[in-house]
Design an enzyme around this catalytic site. Structure first.
Site, PDB file in Angstrom:
ATOM      1  N   ASP A 295     -11.916 -10.696  -1.368  1.00 22.71           N
ATOM      2  CA  ASP A 295     -13.234 -10.850  -0.741  1.00 22.71           C
ATOM      3  C   ASP A 295     -14.178  -9.917  -1.491  1.00 22.71           C
ATOM      4  O   ASP A 295     -13.735  -8.932  -2.093  1.00 22.71           O
ATOM      5  CB  ASP A 295     -13.243 -10.627   0.784  1.00 22.71           C
TER       6      ASP A 295
ATOM      7  N   GLU B 220      -5.850 -10.846  -1.858  1.00 20.78           N
ATOM      8  CA  GLU B 220      -6.672 -10.714  -0.635  1.00 20.78           C
ATOM      9  C   GLU B 220      -8.155 -10.689  -0.991  1.00 20.78           C
ATOM     10  O   GLU B 220      -8.923  -9.891  -0.432  1.00 20.78           O
ATOM     11  CB  GLU B 220      -6.293  -9.416   0.123  1.00 20.78           C
TER      12      GLU B 220
ATOM     13  N   HIS C  80     -10.126  -6.350  -2.634  1.00 21.36           N
ATOM     14  CA  HIS C  80     -11.220  -6.236  -1.661  1.00 21.36           C
ATOM     15  C   HIS C  80     -12.367  -5.557  -2.413  1.00 21.36           C
ATOM     16  O   HIS C  80     -12.412  -4.324  -2.520  1.00 21.36           O
ATOM     17  CB  HIS C  80     -10.779  -5.424  -0.437  1.00 21.36           C
TER      18      HIS C  80
ATOM     19  N   GLU D  13       0.808  -1.228   0.000  1.00 21.12           N
ATOM     20  CA  GLU D  13       0.000   0.000   0.000  1.00 21.12           C
ATOM     21  C   GLU D  13       0.842   1.280   0.000  1.00 21.12           C
ATOM     22  O   GLU D  13       0.632   2.168   0.825  1.00 21.12           O
ATOM     23  CB  GLU D  13      -0.977  -0.016   1.188  1.00 21.12           C
TER      24      GLU D  13
ATOM     25  N   ASN E 135       2.352  -4.910  -3.295  1.00 17.66           N
ATOM     26  CA  ASN E 135       0.945  -5.282  -3.123  1.00 17.66           C
ATOM     27  C   ASN E 135       0.132  -4.024  -2.833  1.00 17.66           C
ATOM     28  O   ASN E 135       0.608  -3.117  -2.143  1.00 17.66           O
ATOM     29  CB  ASN E 135       0.873  -6.250  -1.927  1.00 17.66           C
TER      30      ASN E 135
END
Ligand code: XIL
Length: 485
Positions: free
Chosen positions: A273, A271, A243, A166, A207
């Site tokens: 979801d 990651e 996400h 990030e 990432n």
């Protein structure tokens, strides 16, 4: 030094790994939720595509049998949801705590899963002693020492690290983290170089979130990768957190993954979801399933996409409700560990084998009427095989569906057939495959040992041939000849 501490975890022997792939030694299957037990595990299906399906693990939940059995059965890669972050591993300067991180590493080794490292340098979950450092040289030293210690400890076990997490804002500028503010643009490459030195074999990734489609932020990372490659700064992969929100998968996701892949680096959905308003409506869960399928298919369509990692096992332990109030239901298993439509969509996208349970045994059997084909298979036949194959000049891929046409359940079935001369089995799936002479046997995979009356199992194999690609003529299930369709 921490990197030299004795390790408790060790890799499961390769032979066990291949048996796991064949589905014969998946002991935890017996305790897996019934709702997933009629599908081939995601990890086995993904393996055929050369990819891994991963999950973020929280060590304290591994004592929960429902959580653990899903994690063991379905995933070929694990990442610590929090346990390898800076605040967990080096809460005080020079004092390292490895408890949770080691538990995740041990789980990976015990289950022949890849261990993915997350994350070495990140502005969040950063202990306050780091943010308090004002001297740039001191901060750079603290950062490289942290990277060396953590990457060094798991060197040889971690296959890839999120080295920096990030680092960008939505507009593509650098996030004004303590590292950026004190060390300037060069901190990212300093971290990557330190990681390479500590673990020369791990692939090193950057990432981020909201980089899933083509936009200013993902383009900034794209330019960073191009710059690193041009200048010889070590970088091997880019992670796309993903996400996502139900109904909002970016339409440029596949094209975005491909442009990075075309640079010659690996990409991964790290990651995943896909959240919605809670409680979810049936329509939202169906849309979520379609969205999961889109994401998995985007990865499968891109050569260097090495897989997809889910950010948690079930809706009961996802991070989403805590951070996005009123949102959740973002994963493949619900709060009771029942599979959701999204699980089926991912299994379908990966081509996971199925067991059709057949008609409901509690219902009255319907009268089949007179035998429409009295010259057909003998009345004693209790099974039927449908065999199709796609052949080329030296080999073929065969799909085989085997149906229990008898009145009794088939338990612990195995199917045998003779291949024409010159044909040789090279790889089989959805069952344990072997060949002796011309006779090929496929024994039931652990997830499909029982076939109810009217139920069927789909399986398949690859074979080579020396000119004759014709199909086998007879098949036997548990020693009884099957009708061939
Ligand atoms: C989250 C964890 O899931 C939570 O348990 C924790 O409280 C906060 O961090 N991007 C990342 C992950 O890179 O590390 C974050 O994980 C989710 C967002």
């Amino acid at each position: 030094m921490n990197g030299t501490a004795p390790r408790r975890w060790s890799r499961v022997a390769a032979v066990l790994g291949s048996a796991l792939v064949a589905g014969s030694l998946l002991a935890p299957v017996l305790t897996a939720p019934a709702s997933a037990a009629d599908r081939e595990p995601l990890r086995d299906a993904a393996e055929r595509t050369g990819r891994t399906v991963g999950v973020a693990l929280a060590p304290h939940l591994l004592d929960d049998p429902a959580y653990r059995s899903v994690a063991e059965r379905e995933f070929s890669l694990v990442v610590a949801e929090n346990a390898m972050k800076w605040d967990s591993t080096e809460p005080n300067r020079g004092t390292f705590t490895w408890g949770g991180a080691d538990e995740v590493a041990q789980f990976a080794a015990d289950n022949d899963a890849e261990l993915y490292g997350h994350t070495l340098v990140w502005h969040s979950q950063l202990p306050s002693w780091v943010s308090a450092i004002t001297d740039p040289d001191d901060l750079r030293t603290a950062m490289t020492e942290h990277v060396s210690a953590v990457a060094g400890r798991y060197a040889g076990d971690v296959t890839a690290w999120d080295v920096v997490n990030e680092a960008f804002e939505g507009d593509g500028t650098r996030r004004r983290s303590v590292f950026q503010e004190r060390l300037g643009d060069g901190y990212i490459e300093d971290a990557f170089r330190a990681a390479r030195a500590a673990d020369p074999d791990a692939r090193l990734c950057i990432n981020d979130y909201s980089t899933d489609g083509i936009n200013a932020k993902s383009t900034a990372i794209y330019e960073l990768v191009r710059d690193f490659l041009a200048r010889g700064v070590p970088i091997d992969c880019v992670g796309f957190q993903s996400h996502l929100i139900v109904g909002q998968v970016p339409s440029s996701m596949e094209a975005n993954l491909r442009r990075f892949s075309d640079l010659g680096i690996d990409v991964r959905i790290t990651e995943l979801d896909i959240r919605t308003t809670t409680p979810p409506t049936p329509a939202a869960l169906e849309r979520q399933a379609a969205d999961y399928r889109t994401v998995v298919e985007a990865c499968l369509a891109v050569t260097r996409c090495d897989g997809v990692t889910l950010w948690g096992v079930s809706d009961a332990n996802s991070w989403i409700p805590g951070v996005f109030p009123g949102q959740g239901a973002a994963l493949l298993w619900d709060e009771d560990y029942a599979t959701k439509p999204a699980y089926t969509a991912v299994a379908d996208a990966l081509g996971a084998g199925t067991v059709d349970p057949g008609p409901d045994p509690t219902e009255e059997p319907t009268d089949p009427g007179p035998d429409p084909d009295p010259t057909g298979p003998p009345a004693t036949s209790t099974c039927e095989v449908a065999f199709t194959r796609h052949a080329w000049d030296t080999g073929f891929t065969a799909a085989l569906t085997f149906t229990n046409t008898g009145t009794e359940p088939l338990t612990g079935w195995s199917l045998t057939f003779d291949m024409p001369a010159g044909q040789s089995l090279t790889q089989g799936w959805s069952g344990t495959w072997s060949q002796t002479g011309r006779t090929v046997t496929v024994a039931a995979p652990a997830w499909a040992t029982d076939v109810a009356p009217g139920g069927s199992v789909s399986t398949g194999f690859n074979a080579s041939h020396s000119g004759d690609a014709s199909v086998p003529e007879t098949f036997e299930a548990n020693g009884v000849a099957c009708a061939v369709r």
